[in-house]
Write a protein that holds these residues in place. Structure first.
Motif, mmCIF file in Angstrom:
data_model
loop_
_atom_site.group_PDB
_atom_site.id
_atom_site.type_symbol
_atom_site.label_atom_id
_atom_site.label_comp_id
_atom_site.label_asym_id
_atom_site.label_seq_id
_atom_site.Cartn_x
_atom_site.Cartn_y
_atom_site.Cartn_z
ATOM 1 N N UNK A 97 -21.571 -43.399 -16.450
ATOM 2 C CA UNK A 97 -22.051 -42.033 -16.219
ATOM 3 C C UNK A 97 -21.746 -41.636 -14.777
ATOM 4 N N UNK A 98 -21.177 -40.443 -14.597
ATOM 5 C CA UNK A 98 -20.837 -40.009 -13.242
ATOM 6 C C UNK A 98 -22.086 -39.880 -12.380
ATOM 7 N N UNK A 155 -17.324 -31.890 -19.090
ATOM 8 C CA UNK A 155 -17.243 -33.090 -18.277
ATOM 9 C C UNK A 155 -17.495 -32.760 -16.819
ATOM 10 N N UNK A 156 -17.584 -33.789 -15.986
ATOM 11 C CA UNK A 156 -17.803 -33.587 -14.556
ATOM 12 C C UNK A 156 -16.545 -33.984 -13.803
ATOM 13 N N UNK A 157 -16.053 -33.065 -12.972
ATOM 14 C CA UNK A 157 -14.784 -33.269 -12.271
ATOM 15 C C UNK A 157 -15.012 -33.641 -10.817
ATOM 16 N N UNK A 158 -14.189 -34.553 -10.328
ATOM 17 C CA UNK A 158 -14.147 -34.909 -8.912
ATOM 18 C C UNK A 158 -12.693 -34.906 -8.464
ATOM 19 N N UNK A 175 -10.101 -35.977 -11.476
ATOM 20 C CA UNK A 175 -10.559 -36.951 -12.460
ATOM 21 C C UNK A 175 -11.782 -36.341 -13.135
ATOM 22 N N UNK A 176 -11.789 -36.324 -14.454
ATOM 23 C CA UNK A 176 -12.875 -35.682 -15.192
ATOM 24 C C UNK A 176 -13.585 -36.724 -16.046
ATOM 25 N N UNK A 201 -22.647 -36.947 -23.064
ATOM 26 C CA UNK A 201 -21.208 -37.131 -23.204
ATOM 27 C C UNK A 201 -20.558 -35.779 -23.509
ATOM 28 N N UNK A 202 -19.257 -35.698 -23.315
ATOM 29 C CA UNK A 202 -18.547 -34.516 -23.793
ATOM 30 C C UNK A 202 -18.391 -34.562 -25.308
#
Length: 528
Positions: A344-345, A227-230, A85-86, A104-105
């Motif tokens: 926000x992540x 983006x930030x991925x998990x 999930x990004x 943001x991206x």
């Protein structure tokens, strides 16, 4: 005695990365993990309430997705269960009176967010992004090469040809700056400066520590662009996917299998391991330890087979300040004063540069900070499998706290024992969160606090709760990590190799040491 070509001690992601390459090459691989749950600092579980899945420690997969391991095994990891999930809203910082700066991206949204505080800083950010895109194709590969090496030298040469001698020197100057020097040289508003400063503190770079500009520079822009991925369903699924690959190549992974001794022959060569249950496993080619360098040589290796000078250097290997984790199960989302950070992540609560500097100085002096930096992770905003409908998980990394406190900077907590101090300090964390998200504590269904001592008890590599397994300050980083002369994963004990966050390139889910050690082992064919 059973046997293997290589015995891997520890199932952190670097140990598993090396095991995948070696098993794929046909080596008989046995991975031994002391804990009941594999993964080292990459674990997830229902630690608050059933149905709420938390990443216990590490969560951000950005470095892993840029690694050679993901390049080589990405499709297999996906087939084995890894899904991503990004977040297009990777990080933000909140400030007093309900103000916030969100990234943001979407470039235009990011620039507008910055321009709310300083139009000049919005323009400077665009220049920084442009600079990152110019230098990162030459800088990032260097962070995935052995140091020192001819390969690294060629990388520097390519960089110099592309950027010019002056341009290369300018980049080096930036990387050697402290985080404060870096942000002040680019931005004027205290909010924009504060937005980037916490990234250095994700390692152990307080705002005024030289060399700490590298991570704020790289991480802040990379997350904005990518983006930030998990991992969907928790980071533990990454670990299980890696284990599935190892087993698919015929390797073995055993949990609840603490290693108590590295076995050596009369010549001082590593020949295998002894486990706590008395079993021994012979290693025909190598023993590879995903173990902190000090723990390895102070607890597992017979000191009589190691040069005294090397042991003295190992004893000087320093750990950084500790980390405390607070996991929350909420009945709803975090009610931020500023709703722009709701998705926000990461939300950093410093709030400002001087506040983070004070926190760092208090922690390294042995005192509980009066107002610690909070890294608030909102994974369930993007991964809906982590909590029941309408409910949320919250992941709070408290940076930083002393592993062995001698007092409280605020003067209100009198005990120095983490077993009794943990709940008291967690309340300070919640009080700070409540300032920026009034009503959040009324939504808490369950809470789990993990003190620095808890971190070390679960994972012996996290000494004193140091989540990055050793300070990254310049005197023990780059080619000096873990100690001068031993930055390329071999040790003075022939046949014994070491990987993990205490080796180059350090902490984070980068998988680089596992990859590089595996390549070196395959090239040497495990010969002593």
């Amino acid at each position: 005695m059973s046997d293997a070509d290589v015995v891997v001690i520890g199932s952190g992601h670097n140990g598993l990365s090396a095991a995948m390459y070696l098993a794929k090459a046909g080596w008989k691989v046995v991975v031994l993990e002391q804990s009941q749950v594999p993964g080292g600092a990459a674990k997830s579980g229902e630690v608050t309430k059933p149905g709420f899945i938390h990443d216990l420690y590490a969560t951000n997969l950005g470095l892993f997705l840029g690694s050679p391991v993901y390049r080589d095994f990405g499709p297999m990891l996906t087939q084995s269960g890894l899904a991503l999930e990004v977040s297009s809203e990777p990080y933000a910082s909140v400030f007093p009176h309900g103000t916030a700066l969100s990234m943001y991206t979407d470039a235009e949204k990011s620039l507008a967010s910055i321009a709310n505080f300083s139009p000049e800083d919005a323009e400077a950010w665009q220049h920084l992004v442009d600079y990152f895109q110019r230098v990162s194709p030459y800088l990032f590969p260097l962070l995935q090469m052995p140091v020192p090496s001819f390969e690294f030298g060629r990388g520097i040469f390519r960089m110099t040809r592309a950027l010019g001698w002056t341009g290369t020197q300018e980049l080096l100057s930036l990387l050697l700056q402290s985080p404060r020097e870096f942000v002040e040289s680019w931005f004027s508003s205290k909010e924009m400066q504060a937005l980037l400063i916490p990234w250095g503190f994700h390692l152990d770079y307080g705002p005024d520590v030289s060399g700490g500009a590298t991570f704020p520079f790289l991480e802040s822009v990379a997350d904005h662009l990518n983006g930030m991925a998990i991992a969907r369903g928790g980071i533990g699924l990454l670990v299980h996917s890696m284990i599935n690959i190892i087993k698919g190549y015929g390797g073995q992974v055993e949990v609840n299998a603490p290693v108590t001794q590295i076995l050596t022959d009369n010549a001082g060569h590593a020949t295998g391991v002894k486990l706590s249950d008395g079993r021994t496993i012979a290693a025909r080619r190598a023993v590879l330890a995903n173990v902190n360098i000090r723990t390895l040589f102070e607890s597992l290796v017979d000191p009589t087979v190691v040069n005294h000078g090397f042991l003295k250097r190992i004893q000087k290997f320093r750990f950084g300040p500790g980390t405390m984790m607070v996991h929350l199960a909420l009945s709803g989302e975090v009610p931020w004063l500023n709703p722009s950070v709701t998705r926000s992540m990461y939300v950093h609560i410093g709030p400002y540069v001087n506040d983070v500097a004070r926190t760092y100085q208090q922690a390294v002096a042995g005192y509980l900070p009066d107002s610690p930096l909070l890294v608030v992770g909102q994974q369930s905003q993007w991964d809906h499998s982590r909590a029941p409908d309408g409910m949320h998980t919250v992941w709070i990394q408290v940076r930083a706290v002393p592993g062995h406190p001698i007092g409280d900077a605020a003067g209100s907590i009198v005990t120095t024992d983490w077993s009794t101090m943990g709940p008291l300090y967690a309340q300070r964390v919640l009080d700070k969160l409540e300032e920026y998200a009034p009503g959040v504590t009324s939504r808490i269904l369950a809470m789990t606090v993990m003190t620095p001592q808890d971190l070390q008890n679960d994972n012996p590599n996290l000494v004193g709760g140091d989540s990055i397994s050793g300070s990254h300050h310049l005197d023990q980083f780059y080619f000096l990590r873990p100690v001068p002369g031993w930055s390329r994963y071999r040790t003075p004990v022939p046949g014994l190799w070491v990987v993990g966050a205490s080796t180059w390139p350090g902490g984070g889910l980068n998988a680089v040491s596992g990859y590089l050690a595996a390549q070196a082992l395959l090239k040497s064919r495990g010969r002593h």
